[in-house]
Structure formats: C-alpha cells, structure tokens
Scaffold this motif. Sequence first.
Motif, PDB file in Angstrom:
ATOM      1  N   THR A 387       9.696  -6.524  -8.472  1.00 11.14           N
ATOM      2  CA  THR A 387       8.718  -7.307  -7.712  1.00 11.14           C
ATOM      3  C   THR A 387       9.360  -8.561  -7.138  1.00 11.14           C
ATOM      4  O   THR A 387      10.075  -9.282  -7.839  1.00 11.14           O
ATOM      5  N   LEU A 388       9.092  -8.827  -5.863  1.00 11.05           N
ATOM      6  CA  LEU A 388       9.538 -10.047  -5.182  1.00 11.05           C
ATOM      7  C   LEU A 388       8.319 -10.917  -4.910  1.00 11.05           C
ATOM      8  O   LEU A 388       7.267 -10.415  -4.519  1.00 11.05           O
ATOM      9  N   LEU A 389       8.463 -12.231  -5.138  1.00 10.39           N
ATOM     10  CA  LEU A 389       7.351 -13.151  -4.919  1.00 10.39           C
ATOM     11  C   LEU A 389       7.703 -14.145  -3.819  1.00 10.39           C
ATOM     12  O   LEU A 389       8.786 -14.750  -3.838  1.00 10.39           O
ATOM     13  N   LEU A 390       6.780 -14.315  -2.866  1.00  6.94           N
ATOM     14  CA  LEU A 390       6.941 -15.249  -1.766  1.00  6.94           C
ATOM     15  C   LEU A 390       5.654 -16.052  -1.614  1.00  6.94           C
ATOM     16  O   LEU A 390       4.567 -15.488  -1.721  1.00  6.94           O
ATOM     17  N   GLY A 391       5.756 -17.327  -1.320  1.00  2.00           N
ATOM     18  CA  GLY A 391       4.564 -18.102  -1.032  1.00  2.00           C
ATOM     19  C   GLY A 391       4.699 -19.568  -1.370  1.00  2.00           C
ATOM     20  O   GLY A 391       5.287 -19.936  -2.394  1.00  2.00           O
ATOM     21  N   MET A 415      17.901  -4.090  -1.624  1.00  2.00           N
ATOM     22  CA  MET A 415      18.341  -4.255  -3.011  1.00  2.00           C
ATOM     23  C   MET A 415      17.552  -3.391  -3.978  1.00  2.00           C
ATOM     24  O   MET A 415      17.733  -3.496  -5.192  1.00  2.00           O
ATOM     25  N   GLY A 416      16.645  -2.553  -3.462  1.00  7.49           N
ATOM     26  CA  GLY A 416      15.925  -1.629  -4.318  1.00  7.49           C
ATOM     27  C   GLY A 416      14.587  -2.116  -4.832  1.00  7.49           C
ATOM     28  O   GLY A 416      13.990  -1.473  -5.706  1.00  7.49           O
ATOM     29  N   PHE A 417      14.076  -3.233  -4.325  1.00  7.08           N
ATOM     30  CA  PHE A 417      12.773  -3.724  -4.755  1.00  7.08           C
ATOM     31  C   PHE A 417      11.671  -2.862  -4.143  1.00  7.08           C
ATOM     32  O   PHE A 417      11.766  -2.435  -2.987  1.00  7.08           O
ATOM     33  N   LYS A 418      10.605  -2.639  -4.923  1.00  6.92           N
ATOM     34  CA  LYS A 418       9.541  -1.737  -4.503  1.00  6.92           C
ATOM     35  C   LYS A 418       8.230  -2.455  -4.175  1.00  6.92           C
ATOM     36  O   LYS A 418       7.354  -1.861  -3.550  1.00  6.92           O
ATOM     37  N   ARG A 419       8.076  -3.692  -4.591  1.00  2.88           N
ATOM     38  CA  ARG A 419       6.806  -4.380  -4.404  1.00  2.88           C
ATOM     39  C   ARG A 419       7.050  -5.833  -4.047  1.00  2.88           C
ATOM     40  O   ARG A 419       7.967  -6.458  -4.574  1.00  2.88           O
ATOM     41  N   CYS A 420       6.214  -6.382  -3.152  1.00  3.11           N
ATOM     42  CA  CYS A 420       6.321  -7.783  -2.749  1.00  3.11           C
ATOM     43  C   CYS A 420       4.930  -8.405  -2.726  1.00  3.11           C
ATOM     44  O   CYS A 420       4.016  -7.870  -2.092  1.00  3.11           O
ATOM     45  N   VAL A 421       4.785  -9.513  -3.417  1.00  5.03           N
ATOM     46  CA  VAL A 421       3.552 -10.289  -3.402  1.00  5.03           C
ATOM     47  C   VAL A 421       3.771 -11.454  -2.450  1.00  5.03           C
ATOM     48  O   VAL A 421       4.679 -12.277  -2.655  1.00  5.03           O
ATOM     49  N   LEU A 422       2.955 -11.537  -1.407  1.00 10.69           N
ATOM     50  CA  LEU A 422       3.162 -12.512  -0.347  1.00 10.69           C
ATOM     51  C   LEU A 422       1.813 -13.032   0.152  1.00 10.69           C
ATOM     52  O   LEU A 422       0.766 -12.447  -0.126  1.00 10.69           O
ATOM     53  N   PRO A 423       1.805 -14.132   0.895  1.00 12.83           N
ATOM     54  CA  PRO A 423       0.551 -14.684   1.427  1.00 12.83           C
ATOM     55  C   PRO A 423      -0.152 -13.695   2.358  1.00 12.83           C
ATOM     56  O   PRO A 423       0.487 -12.942   3.097  1.00 12.83           O
ATOM     57  N   GLU A 437       5.850  -1.832  -1.219  1.00 12.51           N
ATOM     58  CA  GLU A 437       4.414  -2.077  -1.327  1.00 12.51           C
ATOM     59  C   GLU A 437       4.144  -3.559  -1.112  1.00 12.51           C
ATOM     60  O   GLU A 437       4.670  -4.409  -1.844  1.00 12.51           O
ATOM     61  N   LEU A 438       3.343  -3.873  -0.106  1.00 13.50           N
ATOM     62  CA  LEU A 438       3.048  -5.265   0.236  1.00 13.50           C
ATOM     63  C   LEU A 438       1.654  -5.627  -0.268  1.00 13.50           C
ATOM     64  O   LEU A 438       0.674  -4.952   0.067  1.00 13.50           O
ATOM     65  N   ILE A 439       1.569  -6.694  -1.045  1.00 13.91           N
ATOM     66  CA  ILE A 439       0.301  -7.133  -1.627  1.00 13.91           C
ATOM     67  C   ILE A 439       0.025  -8.553  -1.126  1.00 13.91           C
ATOM     68  O   ILE A 439       0.760  -9.486  -1.441  1.00 13.91           O
ATOM     69  N   GLY A 440      -1.024  -8.701  -0.336  1.00 15.98           N
ATOM     70  CA  GLY A 440      -1.379 -10.009   0.197  1.00 15.98           C
ATOM     71  C   GLY A 440      -2.346 -10.737  -0.720  1.00 15.98           C
ATOM     72  O   GLY A 440      -3.294 -10.148  -1.232  1.00 15.98           O
ATOM     73  N   ILE A 441      -2.105 -12.026  -0.925  1.00 19.22           N
ATOM     74  CA  ILE A 441      -2.980 -12.838  -1.787  1.00 19.22           C
ATOM     75  C   ILE A 441      -3.292 -14.159  -1.067  1.00 19.22           C
ATOM     76  O   ILE A 441      -2.529 -14.624  -0.213  1.00 19.22           O
ATOM     77  N   GLN A 442      -4.428 -14.737  -1.433  1.00 15.04           N
ATOM     78  CA  GLN A 442      -4.855 -15.993  -0.824  1.00 15.04           C
ATOM     79  C   GLN A 442      -4.784 -17.162  -1.792  1.00 15.04           C
ATOM     80  O   GLN A 442      -4.602 -18.297  -1.382  1.00 15.04           O
ATOM     81  N   GLU A 443      -4.948 -16.898  -3.086  1.00 14.92           N
ATOM     82  CA  GLU A 443      -4.912 -17.948  -4.095  1.00 14.92           C
ATOM     83  C   GLU A 443      -3.920 -17.564  -5.184  1.00 14.92           C
ATOM     84  O   GLU A 443      -3.643 -16.388  -5.413  1.00 14.92           O
ATOM     85  N   VAL A 444      -3.401 -18.581  -5.855  1.00  8.63           N
ATOM     86  CA  VAL A 444      -2.375 -18.335  -6.853  1.00  8.63           C
ATOM     87  C   VAL A 444      -2.924 -17.534  -8.022  1.00  8.63           C
ATOM     88  O   VAL A 444      -2.201 -16.762  -8.664  1.00  8.63           O
ATOM     89  N   ARG A 445      -4.220 -17.664  -8.324  1.00  6.82           N
ATOM     90  CA  ARG A 445      -4.808 -16.906  -9.428  1.00  6.82           C
ATOM     91  C   ARG A 445      -4.724 -15.396  -9.163  1.00  6.82           C
ATOM     92  O   ARG A 445      -4.491 -14.601 -10.058  1.00  6.82           O
ATOM     93  N   LEU A 448      -1.158 -14.102  -9.969  1.00  6.60           N
ATOM     94  CA  LEU A 448      -0.893 -13.954 -11.388  1.00  6.60           C
ATOM     95  C   LEU A 448      -1.589 -12.736 -11.969  1.00  6.60           C
ATOM     96  O   LEU A 448      -1.059 -12.067 -12.857  1.00  6.60           O
ATOM     97  N   ASP A 449      -2.780 -12.419 -11.456  1.00  7.14           N
ATOM     98  CA  ASP A 449      -3.483 -11.224 -11.916  1.00  7.14           C
ATOM     99  C   ASP A 449      -2.731  -9.957 -11.533  1.00  7.14           C
ATOM    100  O   ASP A 449      -2.796  -8.933 -12.244  1.00  7.14           O
ATOM    101  N   VAL A 450      -1.980 -10.024 -10.415  1.00  6.82           N
ATOM    102  CA  VAL A 450      -1.246  -8.846  -9.953  1.00  6.82           C
ATOM    103  C   VAL A 450       0.069  -8.661 -10.733  1.00  6.82           C
ATOM    104  O   VAL A 450       0.363  -7.568 -11.222  1.00  6.82           O
TER     105      VAL A 450
END
Length: 453
Positions: A387-391, A415-423, A437-445, A448-450
Amino acid sequence: MKSKIVFSCQTCGHQAPRWLGRCPDCGGWNTMKEERQAATGKGRPAAIKTAQSKATPIGEIEVVGEDRRFTGIGEFDRVLGGGVIPGAVILIGGDPGIGKTTLLLQALPRLATKESPVLYVSGEESPRQIKMRGQRLGIEHPHLLILAETSLEQILKTVQEIEPAAVVVDSIQTVYTEQITSAPGSISQVQEVAGQLMWFAKRAGVPVFIIGHVTKEGAIAGPRLLEHIVDTVLYFEGDKGHSYRILRAVKNRFGSTNEIGVFEMKDVGLEEVSNPSELFLAERPQRSTGSVVVSSLEGTRPILVELQALVSSTTYAMPKRMANGVEVNRVSLLLAVMEKRLGVHLSGQDVYVNVAGGMHIDEPAIDLGIVAAVTSSLREVPVEPGTLLLGEIGLGGEVRAVSQAELRIREAAKMGFKRCVLPERNLTKLDPIDGMELIGIQEVREALDVVLA
C-alpha cells in the motif's frame, strides 16, 4: 600603499570599523574577524584583461540553443539540468570525505578532448595525493591536468596558456588574490576570488567547478553572496553510516531546482543508482507495525521511501517528540490534529518518526503517511505491505490533493505496489492504472479505516 583595518562578518559580509560582539546585519555572535584591505584611489585591477563589452538592444541579441556537454554520469547530468553549460560556474558543497573530489575526478575526463584538456586546481592536496586517488578510481586520462596552486593570478595565467575545456578549483577557501592583503578564506578573499572566476568563465565560455567547505550547520562556508554569484549550487548529502550519497541542486539557472542524483560509494568510486526507490525499500521489513511507504517528489523524479514511527509510553511529564528526516514541527502539528480530530490520546506517549535510509523529505504529501505510521505503531496493527499513501492533511482533518499524483503512483506500480490511498480530488482527475487499486478519501479518519482495518 596604505592599508586599513576593517572587521568583516564571516557569515554575511557586513563590515565595521571596529570589532563588534554581534553582527548588526545577521545577528551572529563572534563572527567579526579582523582583515586588512589595501586602500587605493583607483580600485583593484582585474586579474585578467579582456575587451570592454558594450550595451546591445535586446532585439539584436542572438539567441543560440544551449550547447550542453555531457559528463557521462547520468545522475550528475540530471542534477545539472541535462549537462554542463559552457561558461557556467558551479559550486559544490558537502561534508569532508563525502565524495566531492571523487565525483569531479570521475566526471572531468569525459569533458576533455585532445585539443582541450581539463584542469584540476588543488589548494589542499599535492599532485601525488591526487594521483594516488586517481589510481584507486582507475583514472589515468592523458588530458587531465593537475595544478597545485593557491594564487588566483597564477591559476588564471595557467588557464590562459592551456585553454582547458573545464576547470575545477578545490577549494575556494584556499585560493587568494594578491590584490587583497587579508588571509585566504577570509570574507573579502572568498568574494573577490569567486567574482574573478565568474568573470573569467563568462567571457571565456569555460565551465568552472568550485568546491566549497561547509559549516557545522551544513551550509557552504563564507558569505551568502558566494551562492548568489554562481549559476548552480549543489550539495552532497549522505550519512557516513550508509554507502549512498545524494547530490541535490538548490539553485540552478540552467535547469530545475530541487533535482537530486543518487550515488553509491564503492571502492572504485561513486556509482550512480538508476532506481533509488529499490535502494531505499530494499531492507523494509514485511508486516511491521509503524512502517508505511510514501512517495517523495524530488524535482521531476518520484522516489518511494519507508517512513517509520514508534510510539511508546513515557514516564516523564513532557513526552518526547523526535523526528529524523522530516520536520519535527510538522510532526507536532499532525499529532495535534490526531488528538483533536481523531480522539487519539498521545499526551502520555513518546513519538519517534524516522525516514529510513537517511533521506530528508520536506513536502506535505507525506502527511498521511506520518499519521498512518504513528497510528499503526500505537494500535500495534501493521499496514498492508503493498500500500502507498499520498495526501496532505489540513488542520480540520481533511486530506488535500498533492501534485504529480499520477507520476508517483506509476512509480509505485513499477515497484510492485497494488494499492494506493490518495485524496479524492486527485482520484477524480486520474485515469485507471493497470494493476493498481486506487482508493480516494476525503478525511484522515477514512484513510485509517482503510489501511488499518
């Protein structure tokens, strides 16, 4: 010839007729040093004479494409903006033994030709010492000339005789001009020598590399004016406990700033690293709590690094907040957001944040990674390795968009990453990326749940 005594600040160059404990310009303590200056009514003559230039209307100036010359070291050329520009003055600073001389000795022979050799001027080492280093690096180029000299006048005289393709001055703090009576390395000597070298480079069209000493704070010693005179300022960074080195451009009139080149120090010299992300993630433990991967954009290059956090109970009234590789004030701000917006109680916990490998990251795109790493260590729940985290995180707990999101994500996919959590805002502007797999989020909570489900 009469001379006068002045007191010059060794940090900013301010001059005063008497000694002062504190510089009135920069506020530095005990930085005023005594210097002697020759007082002449006609001013100092130039070290070399050329024809006087004349003013030209801007419409009549010919624009010629940049004729860059390649050193053959891809990482070095990248930091310079694509190669060396004729007439450029390049200042390189770094801790002693970091690899400044090694890099230039490896790059210089690539700039030499049979008609135009390259000149390495050393004011600190003898030609025999440089020869021994060259043998270790496997450098035996017939057109690499070594000159052990500290007089600027003699250096410029030799340069005019051999007409080199490039010149290296190691280091500028050891070179002096006879037109000033103060000691080498003083504020006036450094300014005058740098000015004369710049004046020569522009008129002769010869690139000049200047090596500068650094202070305890890591900045190039001497006046800040020195960095304003030159065209490019490069800093060599690296932890002596690690084998890799980072060459960072903080000023570049011919290319992008904040560009970096990554090298690995080996027995035979510096070897460029074509894939820095692989280097920084090589020793990352799998499924370890407090460990996340973030993407730092260095100039035009995205680099994946491991961000670590450790949260432990404290027995002191004031818990510790320590950070290595990130700004500690930024970490304190994010911890305050966690306390207020997420209800996470950290008042009785010591928090340590570290960027693995010794990298220093100074951009808000890693905010989400810091919060996730701290929460992971606190809850003893690991983040999924792929998992890669951006934001960027605002004070309201919202996750804001980051720049060049697609570039960062594609590097992670390689680099072989399969999921990214981004704004969420970045997600709406992106096209689907194969294998990610791209997962869009609006709040930091939500993030963390993801990642800590």
